[in-house]
Every structure is written in C-alpha cells, then in structure tokens.
Design a protein around this motif. Structure first.
Motif, PDB file in Angstrom:
ATOM      1  N   VAL A 188     -42.309  -6.948  -2.699  1.00 52.37           N
ATOM      2  CA  VAL A 188     -43.630  -6.502  -3.154  1.00 52.37           C
ATOM      3  C   VAL A 188     -43.693  -4.974  -3.151  1.00 52.37           C
ATOM      4  O   VAL A 188     -44.091  -4.344  -4.132  1.00 52.37           O
ATOM      5  CB  VAL A 188     -44.755  -7.107  -2.290  1.00 52.37           C
ATOM      6  CG1 VAL A 188     -46.118  -6.636  -2.757  1.00 52.37           C
ATOM      7  CG2 VAL A 188     -44.689  -8.640  -2.335  1.00 52.37           C
ATOM      8  N   ASP A 217     -41.268  -2.930  -3.327  1.00 51.29           N
ATOM      9  CA  ASP A 217     -40.372  -2.374  -4.345  1.00 51.29           C
ATOM     10  C   ASP A 217     -40.843  -2.656  -5.770  1.00 51.29           C
ATOM     11  O   ASP A 217     -40.205  -2.235  -6.724  1.00 51.29           O
ATOM     12  CB  ASP A 217     -38.951  -2.937  -4.171  1.00 51.29           C
ATOM     13  CG  ASP A 217     -38.270  -2.344  -2.949  1.00 51.29           C
ATOM     14  OD1 ASP A 217     -38.766  -1.312  -2.453  1.00 51.29           O
ATOM     15  OD2 ASP A 217     -37.257  -2.909  -2.493  1.00 51.29           O
ATOM     16  N   GLY A 218     -41.918  -3.414  -5.900  1.00 56.01           N
ATOM     17  CA  GLY A 218     -42.458  -3.701  -7.232  1.00 56.01           C
ATOM     18  C   GLY A 218     -41.719  -4.821  -7.959  1.00 56.01           C
ATOM     19  O   GLY A 218     -41.899  -5.025  -9.154  1.00 56.01           O
ATOM     20  N   TYR A 219     -40.870  -5.572  -7.253  1.00 55.13           N
ATOM     21  CA  TYR A 219     -40.159  -6.691  -7.898  1.00 55.13           C
ATOM     22  C   TYR A 219     -41.131  -7.842  -8.207  1.00 55.13           C
ATOM     23  O   TYR A 219     -40.951  -8.590  -9.160  1.00 55.13           O
ATOM     24  CB  TYR A 219     -39.047  -7.220  -6.988  1.00 55.13           C
ATOM     25  CG  TYR A 219     -37.835  -6.325  -6.865  1.00 55.13           C
ATOM     26  CD1 TYR A 219     -37.899  -4.971  -7.155  1.00 55.13           C
ATOM     27  CD2 TYR A 219     -36.612  -6.844  -6.450  1.00 55.13           C
ATOM     28  CE1 TYR A 219     -36.781  -4.156  -7.033  1.00 55.13           C
ATOM     29  CE2 TYR A 219     -35.489  -6.037  -6.331  1.00 55.13           C
ATOM     30  CZ  TYR A 219     -35.591  -4.694  -6.610  1.00 55.13           C
ATOM     31  OH  TYR A 219     -34.486  -3.899  -6.487  1.00 55.13           O
TER      32      TYR A 219
END
Lengths: 261, 76
Positions: B24, B26-28
């Motif tokens: 989350v 890391d924006g994945y």
C-alpha cells in the motif's frame, strides 16, 4: 423508521460496519466519519436490515448505505418523500452488476458513469519541455477553468485548500499560450504509481492537441513510474480515445456510478 | 503464499510484489485494488472478510493478507 440522534450515530456506525452487510458504499475511513459528526453534517436512519447515512454537502446531500439487499432503497424513498433536495448516491463496482442499477428502483434525475483506466507502465518515449509547474499566481485561473469545465457533483473538483496543496507539491503542470493557460493536468504520485486527478483544457484551445501534449508532459516527468490510473467519464469519448488509443490505458472493468436523485 | 502472490500479480501484473515491504505504501495497491482483491480472495479461499478489516494494514504484505484470510474463516 426512526431518526437517530447525533450521540447515537457513531455507535450505530461502528456497530454497522461489524455486521458484514453485503452491500455498502461507505468507502470512507472511520476518521472521516468522526469529522463529519463533529461538523454536525451527518444524519442517520436505522432499519431492520439496513442503515442509511445522509451527509450534507454544499448543494446536495450524499447518501451512504449498508444493507444486505437493495430493500434499503425503499426506506430511502420514504425518508426523502417530503424533503425537496438533491441526493447523490455514489457506488463503485467491479464489473457492471445489474443489482447496482438504482435507476430501475428509483427515479433518477441523472446517472453519471465513470470508468477506471490503468496503464501498467507501457509508456512510449516521451520527451518535452513545453510545460511549466503552475504556481500560486495561477490559482484563480485554475479555479475558473475547473469550475467552468467540471461538475461539482461527481467530478471531484479539488477544494481551494487541496488546490494550494497541489501547487505547493508541484503536482500541477500547465501549457501556456503567451500569458494564458491553455490546459493543465493535476496528478497525485505514490512512489511508483501515479494518478491523474484532473486534465483540463481551456475551451478555446480544445481540438488542438493540448490534451495530448499535457499527457506527453505528464509522462515525461513520470518515466520511472510503473503504474498509472485515472477515472474518466464513460461518455467522454474524446478523452477515452486519448487515454486508450494514444497512451495505452486499459479499462479495468471498475465503475463509479453517480446516481442523482 | 505462492497463491497469494499469483492473485496479486494477476491483479497488478506491472509490479513484482516480492520486491516490496509494503504494497500500500509503495502504491502497488490502492483502495480500489483492495476492493478487487477482497472479492478475489473471498472467492478463492471461501472467506468472508469483515468490513472493519478492510484497512490498508491488512493488505500491505502477503503475510498480512494470509493472516486476514485465516481470520476471516478461509483456509490456505
């Protein structure tokens, strides 16, 4: 049906989210709900198999529900029967399930549908320096362009505070024609992913490739990013063509419906 | 764990989930990906995830996701 007092609302809310209702559009965080309560912005209606929250916005009322079926809509009809207002029900769904089509259950003034698009890092070489980061002096014109292009309901227009934040964090790039802004793009980055919050082209510059140039600028400063998302109105064919055909975005089969009642 | 990685990579093939400590952060995965992920893991593991558990910290690593599946009545 019974109207719930402010003191009971938070308790009902926390109780409701533990009940594992099958359907809900309460996508907000509990902290957000607490803020609304402090502002006296929320009212709540509790029923046997559902709960409905109404949030007062400036010119409309947002409707949130938790329920095991779509019977809640009949309860909602009773609530709003004698109250003249604009009600907005926002629902995000994976796929396009029929049960979420509220227009078959209640008369809607309008339905707006957005689709989420994603580019999984398939970006072609994009190099341009024709852009500038918007600054505080652009605030007024950005606001005017947004307000004349987008709709307050559904388009998630940034507030003045948000806009200032985007300017400060260098998250708005614009293309200028002499002193005026031909178009701008607002983005939100998270490490390796980037989300286009808004792309706006000044009316008199439309049809001149400004949108495409803005995307070129956007990708030129996001070369190392791996994933790009945005929401686009499903009936905005020129925008969909731009994102899908020119910039390799793909539909995710994820929809955001705005039912205006 | 391999199956969870498989579900994640089907959802977001552009990322190598093994190189992230926090999906989350890391924006994945964003909040909308989590909606898709919840339905995928409920179906795959026959789990019923509590609305209260749909919070970022339960989706930030495969271990957290596995714990959530177990807590929600699923078997992995």
């Amino acid at each position: 049906m019974s109207m719930i007092t402010k003191e009971q609302i938070y308790h009902l809310y926390t109780e409701a989210i533990q009940k594992k209702y099958r359907y809900s559009n309460c996508y907000f965080q509990p902290q957000r709900f607490e803020e609304w309560l402090k502002e006296d912005a929320v009212s709540c209606y509790s029923f046997e198999n559902s709960i409905i929250f109404l949030l007062n916005e400036t010119d409309h009322i947002k409707v949130f529900f938790m329920s095991d079926d779509f019977e809640w809509i009949n309860n909602f009809k009773i609530i709003v029967e004698n109250i003249q207002n604009i009600y907005v029900i926002e629902i995000v769904t994976k796929g396009d399930p029929e049960c979420y089509d509220l227009s078959t259950k209640i008369r809607c003034r309008e339905i707006i549908k957005y689709e989420r698009l994603r580019n999984g890092g398939e970006i072609s070489e994009s190099k341009t320096d024709e852009y500038f980061y918007c600054t505080e002096k652009d605030h007024k014109i950005l606001r005017e362009m947004m307000d004349s292009t987008f709709r307050p309901i559904g388009d998630h227009i940034p507030s003045d505070i948000e806009l200032d934040g985007f300017i400060k964090s260098k998250s708005i790039i614009g293309i200028y024609d002499n002193e005026s802004i031909a178009g701008f793009i607002i983005f939100e980055d998270t490490k390796k992913t980037s989300y286009v919050r808004m792309l706006c082209v000044n009316e008199k510059y439309r049809g001149k490739g400004i949108g495409n140039k803005l995307m070129q600028c956007y990708f030129s400063i996001h070369k190392d990013f791996k994933s790009f998302t945005l929401w686009c109105r499903a009936d905005n064919t020129p925008a969909l063509n731009l994102y899908i055909n020119k910039w390799n975005y793909k539909k995710e089969n994820l929809y955001n419906y705005i039912f205006i009642v | 764990m391999e199956e969870i990685y498989k579900i994640l990579s089907e959802l977001r093939p552009e990322f190598d989930f093994t190189d992230s400590d926090d999906f989350v952060e890391d924006g994945y995965l964003d909040s909308f990906d989590i909606i898709s992920l919840v339905s995928a893991i409920e179906e795959k593991y026959n789990a019923k995830i509590d609305g209260l558990d749909v919070v970022p910290e339960n989706f930030c690593t495969v271990e957290a996701i596995a714990a959530l599946i177990r807590k929600s009545g699923g078997t992995i």
